[in-house]
Motif scaffolding. Structure first.
Motif, PDB file in Angstrom:
ATOM      1  N   ASP A 183     -30.262 -17.956  21.071  1.00 36.98           N
ATOM      2  CA  ASP A 183     -30.451 -17.074  22.019  1.00 36.98           C
ATOM      3  C   ASP A 183     -29.531 -15.820  21.892  1.00 36.98           C
ATOM      4  O   ASP A 183     -30.268 -14.493  21.887  1.00 36.98           O
ATOM      5  N   ASP A 184     -28.199 -16.067  21.693  1.00 37.84           N
ATOM      6  CA  ASP A 184     -27.495 -14.896  21.511  1.00 37.84           C
ATOM      7  C   ASP A 184     -27.907 -14.148  20.393  1.00 37.84           C
ATOM      8  O   ASP A 184     -27.276 -12.951  19.960  1.00 37.84           O
ATOM      9  N   THR A 185     -28.489 -14.700  19.147  1.00 38.80           N
ATOM     10  CA  THR A 185     -28.449 -14.172  17.884  1.00 38.80           C
ATOM     11  C   THR A 185     -30.049 -13.568  17.960  1.00 38.80           C
ATOM     12  O   THR A 185     -30.436 -13.070  16.725  1.00 38.80           O
ATOM     13  N   ARG A 186     -30.760 -13.317  19.051  1.00 39.07           N
ATOM     14  CA  ARG A 186     -32.170 -13.187  18.881  1.00 39.07           C
ATOM     15  C   ARG A 186     -32.398 -11.614  18.546  1.00 39.07           C
ATOM     16  O   ARG A 186     -33.156 -11.295  18.001  1.00 39.07           O
ATOM     17  N   ILE A 187     -31.575 -10.660  19.472  1.00 35.88           N
ATOM     18  CA  ILE A 187     -31.597  -9.436  18.787  1.00 35.88           C
ATOM     19  C   ILE A 187     -30.343  -8.857  18.742  1.00 35.88           C
ATOM     20  O   ILE A 187     -29.307  -9.072  19.604  1.00 35.88           O
ATOM     21  N   TYR A 188     -29.875  -8.401  17.538  1.00 38.57           N
ATOM     22  CA  TYR A 188     -28.461  -7.646  17.426  1.00 38.57           C
ATOM     23  C   TYR A 188     -28.548  -6.783  16.541  1.00 38.57           C
ATOM     24  O   TYR A 188     -29.549  -6.333  15.734  1.00 38.57           O
ATOM     25  N   TYR A 189     -27.433  -6.003  16.360  1.00 43.37           N
ATOM     26  CA  TYR A 189     -27.299  -4.702  15.474  1.00 43.37           C
ATOM     27  C   TYR A 189     -26.370  -5.001  14.493  1.00 43.37           C
ATOM     28  O   TYR A 189     -25.393  -5.568  14.625  1.00 43.37           O
ATOM     29  N   VAL A 190     -26.717  -4.586  13.237  1.00 42.70           N
ATOM     30  CA  VAL A 190     -25.795  -4.474  12.034  1.00 42.70           C
ATOM     31  C   VAL A 190     -25.092  -3.069  11.760  1.00 42.70           C
ATOM     32  O   VAL A 190     -25.948  -2.030  11.579  1.00 42.70           O
ATOM     33  N   LEU A 191     -23.871  -2.788  11.859  1.00 45.59           N
ATOM     34  CA  LEU A 191     -23.568  -1.627  11.647  1.00 45.59           C
ATOM     35  C   LEU A 191     -22.190  -1.564  10.325  1.00 45.59           C
ATOM     36  O   LEU A 191     -21.358  -2.519  10.677  1.00 45.59           O
ATOM     37  N   GLY A 192     -22.507  -0.919   9.361  1.00 44.52           N
ATOM     38  CA  GLY A 192     -21.720  -1.163   8.034  1.00 44.52           C
ATOM     39  C   GLY A 192     -20.868  -0.003   8.086  1.00 44.52           C
ATOM     40  O   GLY A 192     -21.530   1.274   8.205  1.00 44.52           O
ATOM     41  N   TYR A 193     -19.629  -0.149   7.768  1.00 45.00           N
ATOM     42  CA  TYR A 193     -18.831   1.188   7.419  1.00 45.00           C
ATOM     43  C   TYR A 193     -17.672   0.692   6.400  1.00 45.00           C
ATOM     44  O   TYR A 193     -17.205  -0.333   5.984  1.00 45.00           O
ATOM     45  N   TYR A 194     -17.320   1.832   5.794  1.00 41.26           N
ATOM     46  CA  TYR A 194     -16.084   1.509   4.618  1.00 41.26           C
ATOM     47  C   TYR A 194     -14.830   1.951   5.192  1.00 41.26           C
ATOM     48  O   TYR A 194     -14.661   3.050   5.901  1.00 41.26           O
ATOM     49  N   PRO A 195     -14.107   1.029   5.510  1.00 35.99           N
ATOM     50  CA  PRO A 195     -12.998   1.484   5.999  1.00 35.99           C
ATOM     51  C   PRO A 195     -11.935   2.169   5.452  1.00 35.99           C
ATOM     52  O   PRO A 195     -12.082   2.358   4.171  1.00 35.99           O
ATOM     53  N   PRO A 196     -10.934   3.052   6.018  1.00 36.62           N
ATOM     54  CA  PRO A 196     -10.024   4.012   5.494  1.00 36.62           C
ATOM     55  C   PRO A 196      -9.506   3.175   4.066  1.00 36.62           C
ATOM     56  O   PRO A 196      -8.955   2.145   4.195  1.00 36.62           O
ATOM     57  N   ALA A 197      -9.258   4.003   3.086  1.00 42.45           N
ATOM     58  CA  ALA A 197      -8.458   3.587   1.805  1.00 42.45           C
ATOM     59  C   ALA A 197      -7.150   3.996   1.945  1.00 42.45           C
ATOM     60  O   ALA A 197      -6.528   4.914   1.577  1.00 42.45           O
ATOM     61  N   ASN A 198      -6.314   2.909   2.631  1.00 45.18           N
ATOM     62  CA  ASN A 198      -4.813   3.155   2.607  1.00 45.18           C
ATOM     63  C   ASN A 198      -4.323   1.403   2.592  1.00 45.18           C
ATOM     64  O   ASN A 198      -4.789   0.675   2.375  1.00 45.18           O
ATOM     65  N   LYS A 199      -2.939   1.439   2.428  1.00 46.56           N
ATOM     66  CA  LYS A 199      -2.167   0.349   2.071  1.00 46.56           C
ATOM     67  C   LYS A 199      -1.686  -0.234   3.379  1.00 46.56           C
ATOM     68  O   LYS A 199      -0.945  -1.221   3.303  1.00 46.56           O
ATOM     69  N   GLU A 200      -2.283   0.108   4.726  1.00 44.65           N
ATOM     70  CA  GLU A 200      -1.896  -0.753   5.795  1.00 44.65           C
ATOM     71  C   GLU A 200      -2.066  -2.144   5.776  1.00 44.65           C
ATOM     72  O   GLU A 200      -3.274  -2.671   5.221  1.00 44.65           O
ATOM     73  N   THR A 201      -1.251  -3.027   6.224  1.00 46.24           N
ATOM     74  CA  THR A 201      -1.521  -4.322   6.165  1.00 46.24           C
ATOM     75  C   THR A 201      -1.496  -5.030   7.537  1.00 46.24           C
ATOM     76  O   THR A 201      -1.783  -6.044   7.742  1.00 46.24           O
ATOM     77  N   GLN A 202      -1.405  -3.869   8.651  1.00 48.22           N
ATOM     78  CA  GLN A 202      -1.339  -4.497  10.027  1.00 48.22           C
ATOM     79  C   GLN A 202      -2.908  -4.762  10.422  1.00 48.22           C
ATOM     80  O   GLN A 202      -3.928  -4.524   9.884  1.00 48.22           O
ATOM     81  N   PHE A 203      -2.884  -5.529  11.647  1.00 49.26           N
ATOM     82  CA  PHE A 203      -4.200  -5.947  12.004  1.00 49.26           C
ATOM     83  C   PHE A 203      -5.008  -4.546  12.570  1.00 49.26           C
ATOM     84  O   PHE A 203      -4.539  -3.681  12.939  1.00 49.26           O
ATOM     85  N   ARG A 204      -6.495  -4.690  11.979  1.00 47.01           N
ATOM     86  CA  ARG A 204      -7.184  -3.439  12.360  1.00 47.01           C
ATOM     87  C   ARG A 204      -8.209  -3.527  13.491  1.00 47.01           C
ATOM     88  O   ARG A 204      -9.027  -4.704  12.946  1.00 47.01           O
ATOM     89  N   ARG A 205      -8.225  -3.075  14.346  1.00 48.47           N
ATOM     90  CA  ARG A 205      -8.918  -3.353  15.383  1.00 48.47           C
ATOM     91  C   ARG A 205     -10.245  -2.520  15.518  1.00 48.47           C
ATOM     92  O   ARG A 205     -10.262  -1.360  15.174  1.00 48.47           O
ATOM     93  N   ILE A 206     -11.376  -3.164  15.672  1.00 50.70           N
ATOM     94  CA  ILE A 206     -12.736  -2.557  15.630  1.00 50.70           C
ATOM     95  C   ILE A 206     -13.350  -2.458  17.181  1.00 50.70           C
ATOM     96  O   ILE A 206     -13.050  -3.207  17.896  1.00 50.70           O
ATOM     97  N   THR A 207     -13.633  -1.314  17.536  1.00 52.83           N
ATOM     98  CA  THR A 207     -14.289  -1.024  18.777  1.00 52.83           C
ATOM     99  C   THR A 207     -15.838  -0.407  18.287  1.00 52.83           C
ATOM    100  O   THR A 207     -15.843   0.750  17.750  1.00 52.83           O
ATOM    101  N   VAL A 208     -16.755  -0.643  19.221  1.00 50.17           N
ATOM    102  CA  VAL A 208     -17.896  -0.192  19.427  1.00 50.17           C
ATOM    103  C   VAL A 208     -18.419  -0.065  20.444  1.00 50.17           C
ATOM    104  O   VAL A 208     -18.384  -0.544  21.423  1.00 50.17           O
TER     105      VAL A 208
END
Length: 677
Positions: free
Chosen positions: A353-378
């Protein structure tokens, strides 16, 4: 059903690794591109695409499915990102249950199929107790028969190996049920002790109260009162728990990685009793789980975690600690976790039921050398009352390219070391614990080859097979302790080839191993075609010096009907060399050894059961072990029996042997699956 028993000894056991053959279904996903083809290609060269699956609900918890790309705002580490791809996915129910009730009749008649949903049923057999595995099997069978859609691609994967390959997705329900029936319980000591990993971590940290509690447990279970021994046991428990966790999560990570290129919605349904995140000194060990979460997020895979422990009214913190990892895998990838329920199918339906309707948002992350955790917010612009569930983020991990193997044998060893097995050739492997007085070994390693997948060359009127076999045994630190390598040439006459059936070759090797948990990885290579097949098995070697009752592995064989009862001199020659397949009307022979029994054989009790799925078709009375004992040696009591299967129809069955020591109140069970043809 008539039972017989005889005298003799046994050495070997085989467990088949069953593979489902899959089919591919094209994707049906409509994407909206916001950049020109030239711009998109330029960005692709700089960064990998991150696909974020978003489920949006209103203030009443209802799914919102009418939003557009411009309604969304996507941020990484608080910085807005351009949405390069966008789609709305809708999956209508076309499961057999829905069709029968008439709710999906209109959808069934539509010419266009709904979008493909790719589901991996990941059964964590490394962290499942036997009752939990029984519940999981029952729920998954019902899920396949009643709840999945006709357009779903499904694969069954076990963390302990034994069934399923991620590359073998299928819509064939029969093949999926076949794989589910072969989910094997192997964790001989799992959850049988009250000395839990959580308590062990507290002891290792120096907690005096925990040491006092653990000392009482060890005194009751092992009759040892040495505090230093209790501390050493804590480190052993944590080491074994860490190895199981690492093995399960590395397999999960590999599954997510291989799903990255699959069409449509990608999800992993993880069924487990949970695993500890506690490490040495009581500190959390989260490296493996963070890596698995990040791989899933980067592959666009959502994980749903289901605890198979069932309803637990009295839950200790130690039990809740086992669920922390399951909860993190689900919540951090945008999925849901389900605990403390006896209705796994209700939880599985909520996943769908949870997968019945959903959205797919694709993006290319910034090209940098950071290795820390990257938080996603929508967020949904202008609608603060809407809740958006998405993955929490990921760790950017640099791709490490393994150097190409310099030789075919190196390529084979590289395949053996990979987390997921390869299915280029049919190979089955097993490792059974059996300590006798004939040699100094503790484990029998057995490898079978499937001749239907091998390439035969005609040579002087015979069929010739050439293969290369390697086996590597890893200890609970992940270090190889034994390596075996063979070059095999087989010449078979036509009449013998027909007699061999599916099994063209097997080899057995007795291995001396110290007490502990081991993983066995086997690989075969066919030089003429360069095809490779690999298999995985697990074995636990108990410490018999602890003087606690334990059992050997359960060994099976077939004995032809009409022949005299199996004589002791021939028991060795047949046990473990069959493929756990018994022709209807023939006898099934089982064998095991009881070690460190504190009561005489006439006081020990045992019971035999045979199950057809969840239905018990045979149950013996509790009987003295002496009635089935065929011998006694310096190591233990030998037990064997021949069971006539003349009234058992063809199918898959499970044999369970339970031994109870009334003096210590200890009860141990061994179980094995076999097939009647």
């Amino acid at each position: 059903m008539v039972t017989y028993f005889s005298r003799g000894t046994c050495l070997f056991l085989v467990v088949w690794i069953w593979v489902s053959h899959g089919v591919a279904v094209p994707a049906s996903t409509e994407a909206v591109q916001t950049k020109s083809a030239e711009q998109e290609q330029a960005v692709r060269l700089k960064a990998e695409l991150i696909e974020v699956r978003a489920v949006v609900t209103d203030e009443r918890g209802r799914i919102v499915g009418d939003l557009k790309k411009e309604d969304f705002e996507l941020l990484e580490n608080g910085r807005p990102q351009e949405i390069a791809f966008f789609s709305v996915e809708r999956i209508e129910s076309t499961s057999p249950r829905a069709i029968e009730s008439g709710r999906a009749e209109a959808d069934r008649l539509r010419p266009a199929a709904p979008p493909t949903r790719v589901i991996v049923l990941f059964v964590d057999t490394l962290h499942l107790s036997f009752p939990s595995l029984v519940r999981a099997r029952q729920a998954l069978r019902r899920f396949i028969l009643e709840q999945t859609s006709e357009s779903d691609l499904v694969a069954v994967v076990a963390s302990g190996g034994g069934v399923g390959l991620v590359g073998n997705f299928t819509q064939n329900r029969r093949l999926l049920l076949y794989a589910i029936d072969r989910l094997t319980f192997w964790g001989q000591g799992l959850y049988s002790s009250k000395y839990t990993p959580y308590l062990a971590a507290m002891v290792d940290r120096g907690d005096r109260q925990a040491l006092q509690l653990a000392s009482g447990i060890v005194a009751a279970e092992e009759r040892v009162a040495d505090p230093e021994y209790v501390r050493n046991r804590a480190r052993m428990i944590l080491s074994e728990a860490a190895w199981r966790r690492k093995a399960a999560l590395s397999t999960l990570e590999a599954v997510a990685e291989q799903m990255a290129e699959m069409p449509g919605q990608r999800m992993i349904v993880l069924i487990s009793d949970g695993f500890t995140l506690m490490g040495p000194g009581g500190s959390p060990a989260t490296e493996e789980i963070n890596r698995a979460i990040s791989r899933a997020v980067r592959s666009g895979v959502t994980i749903y975690s289901l605890s198979a422990r069932g309803l637990e009214p009295d839950r200790s913190y130690g039990q809740e600690e086992l669920e922390n990892g399951l909860n993190a895998l689900a919540s951090d990838t945008g999925g849901l976790a389900f605990f403390n329920t006896n209705d796994l199918n209700m939880a599985l339906q909520r996943v769908l039921d949870d997968t019945r309707i959903y959205y797919v948002l694709g993006y290319y992350p910034p090209a940098n050398k950071e290795t820390q955790f990257r938080r996603i917010t929508v967020r949904v612009k202008g609608r603060p009352e809407y809740s958006v569930r998405v993955p929490k983020g990921y760790l950017p991990v640099a791709t490490k390219k393994e150097p190409p193997p310099k030789s075919p044998r190196q390529r084979l060893f590289q395949a053996v070391a990979a987390p997921l097995p390869l299915a280029g050739l049919g190979v089955a492997a097993s490792a059974g614990f059996l300590e006798g007085e004939d040699d100094n070994a503790q484990v029998s390693l057995l490898v079978h080859l499937d001749r239907n997948t091998l390439n035969a060359v005609r040579h002087n009127g015979r069929s010739r097979f050439e293969i290369e076999v390697v086996a590597v045994i890893y200890d609970n630190q992940g270090k190889p302790v034994k390596t075996l390598a063979y070059d095999v040439n087989i010449l078979v006459r036509p009449e013998r080839l027909e007699q061999a059936g599916q099994n063209i070759y097997h080899f057995v090797h007795r291995v001396a191993l110290k007490p502990g948990l081991y993983q066995v990885r086997v690989g075969i290579r066919e030089p003429s075609t360069e095809r490779i097949g690999t298999a995985t098995a697990w074995v636990e070697v108990p410490d018999l010096k602890r003087k606690r009752m334990t059992l050997s592995s359960l060994f099976l064989a077939e004995w032809e009907s009409g022949r005299e009862l199996l004589p002791p001199s021939e028991l060795n020659s047949v046990l473990g060399r069959s493929l756990r397949r018994v022709r209807k009307g023939n006898n099934l022979v089982y064998y095991l050894v009881i070690y460190n029994a504190s009561a005489p054989p006439e006081d020990l009790k045992m019971q035999i059961e045979i199950f057809d799925g969840q239905d018990r078709i045979y149950q013996s009375e509790w009987m003295p072990v002496s009635q089935r004992m065929i011998g006694r040696n310096k190591k233990g009591l030998e037990v064997a029996e021949q069971m006539m299967l003349d009234k058992v129809p063809p199918g898959l069955y499970e044999l369970r042997v339970t031994v109870e020591d009334p003096k210590s109140k200890q009860k141990i069970q061994r179980a094995v699956i076999f097939e009647v043809e």
